[in-house]
Design a protein around this motif. Structure first.
Motif, PDB file in Angstrom:
ATOM      1  N   LEU A 120      19.093  10.992   5.242  1.00  0.00           N
ATOM      2  CA  LEU A 120      18.517   9.947   4.410  1.00  0.00           C
ATOM      3  C   LEU A 120      17.078   9.728   4.855  1.00  0.00           C
ATOM      4  O   LEU A 120      16.693  10.144   5.952  1.00  0.00           O
ATOM      5  N   ALA A 121      16.281   9.073   4.023  1.00  0.00           N
ATOM      6  CA  ALA A 121      14.894   8.803   4.405  1.00  0.00           C
ATOM      7  C   ALA A 121      14.392   7.545   3.713  1.00  0.00           C
ATOM      8  O   ALA A 121      14.658   7.324   2.529  1.00  0.00           O
ATOM      9  N   VAL A 122      13.667   6.735   4.480  1.00  0.00           N
ATOM     10  CA  VAL A 122      12.989   5.558   3.958  1.00  0.00           C
ATOM     11  C   VAL A 122      11.508   5.731   4.262  1.00  0.00           C
ATOM     12  O   VAL A 122      11.139   6.072   5.388  1.00  0.00           O
ATOM     13  N   ALA A 123      10.660   5.506   3.265  1.00  0.00           N
ATOM     14  CA  ALA A 123       9.230   5.738   3.438  1.00  0.00           C
ATOM     15  C   ALA A 123       8.421   4.485   3.155  1.00  0.00           C
ATOM     16  O   ALA A 123       8.781   3.679   2.285  1.00  0.00           O
ATOM     17  N   ALA A 124       7.323   4.340   3.877  1.00  0.00           N
ATOM     18  CA  ALA A 124       6.355   3.296   3.566  1.00  0.00           C
ATOM     19  C   ALA A 124       5.549   3.724   2.346  1.00  0.00           C
ATOM     20  O   ALA A 124       5.436   4.907   2.039  1.00  0.00           O
ATOM     21  N   GLU A 125       4.980   2.744   1.654  1.00  0.00           N
ATOM     22  CA  GLU A 125       4.205   3.045   0.446  1.00  0.00           C
ATOM     23  C   GLU A 125       3.024   3.958   0.738  1.00  0.00           C
ATOM     24  O   GLU A 125       2.592   4.724  -0.137  1.00  0.00           O
ATOM     25  N   GLU A 126       2.518   3.940   1.959  1.00  0.00           N
ATOM     26  CA  GLU A 126       1.369   4.768   2.327  1.00  0.00           C
ATOM     27  C   GLU A 126       1.746   6.208   2.669  1.00  0.00           C
ATOM     28  O   GLU A 126       0.859   7.055   2.839  1.00  0.00           O
TER      29      GLU A 126
END
Length: 258
Positions: A120-126
């Protein structure tokens, strides 16, 4: 479990492995990859760990292979680098606990491969993602394996053939990451996802993760034959019997990992 190029911490049932080479943009040197492999395997043997977060220090998640190790070498050297890299990517998927990439910045080449290889992966908007090897004469062939399986042929080939970066929201739309959040919320969002996974039976999660990767490349009849046998055996487990009984009795389940 911490080393020269990684750190490992525990927060309740979650292990947090952090790439700690920010001065080199967390480039995946041989030593870093070997440390990460050893740490992941040790985490995999720890029954108290229910989920893993793969994070990175600094502004860049990972710039990929360390090009200082990639120039003027012989074929055995290059084979070793890519063998160790492949071992790292497969270890992420082989350990029983789900691994969540926490992507705060740029992830390129093998760094993008690292994100694609996590469960799984969670990313910041940047955050941005790219496979720019084509621009320096070294096609991202090994990153291609994980990338193609995450986002499909056409989108993977666009990234591979152009080397152009993809922003975080596009990456989510394409299936490279699960969700995008403001940078200030990244740690909390990743830990929330880990906590929700950790609340399930560790046996069931481990069985499900292994079954997912086993069936994904099988043709449909073989996948169903495999899946129904796994689910039949799963139903015999104490945790499955407890979970079904708890649901029927309208009470919280008490997991034993058995």
């Amino acid at each position: 479990m911490s080393g020269q190029f990684i750190t490992v911490a525990r927060e309740e049932a979650t292990a947090i492995l952090t790439l700690n080479r920010p001065e080199r943009r967390n480039a995946l040197s041989l030593d870093l990859m070997r440390e990460a492999i050893a740490a992941m395997r040790e985490i995999g043997r720890d029954d108290a760990v229910r989920a893993v977060i793969l994070a990175a220090a600094g502004k860049v998640f990972s710039s990929g292979h360390d090009l200082a190790e990639m120039t003027g070498r012989g074929l055995p050297d290059y084979r070793l680098i890519f063998e160790v890299c492949t071992e790292l990517m497969t270890t992420l998927q082989a350990i029983p606990q789900p691994v969540i990439a926490q992507v705060q910045g740029m992830a390129t080449a093998a760094g993008c491969q690292l994100v694609a290889s996590c469960d799984l992966a969670v990313a910041a908007e940047e955050a941005t993602f790219a496979t720019p090897g084509v621009k320096i004469g070294l096609f991202c062939t090994t990153p291609m394996v994980a990338l193609t399986r995450a986002i499909g042929r056409k989108r993977a080939l666009e990234m591979l053939l152009t080397g152009a970066p993809v922003d975080a929201h596009t990456a989510a739309d394409w299936g490279l990451v699960n969700r995008v959040v403001p940078a200030a919320e990244l740690c909390a969002a990743t830990r929330d996802l880990a906590a929700r996974i950790a609340g399930a039976s560790s046996l069931t999660v481990a069985l499900g993760k292994q079954a997912f990767y086993t069936q994904i490349d099988l043709d449909q009849p073989k996948a169903y034959a495999y899946a129904r046998e796994v689910m039949s055996m799963n139903a015999l487990a104490a945790d499955a019997q407890e979970g079904m009984s708890a649901f029927l009795e309208k009470r919280p389940p008490c997991w034993k990992g058995q």
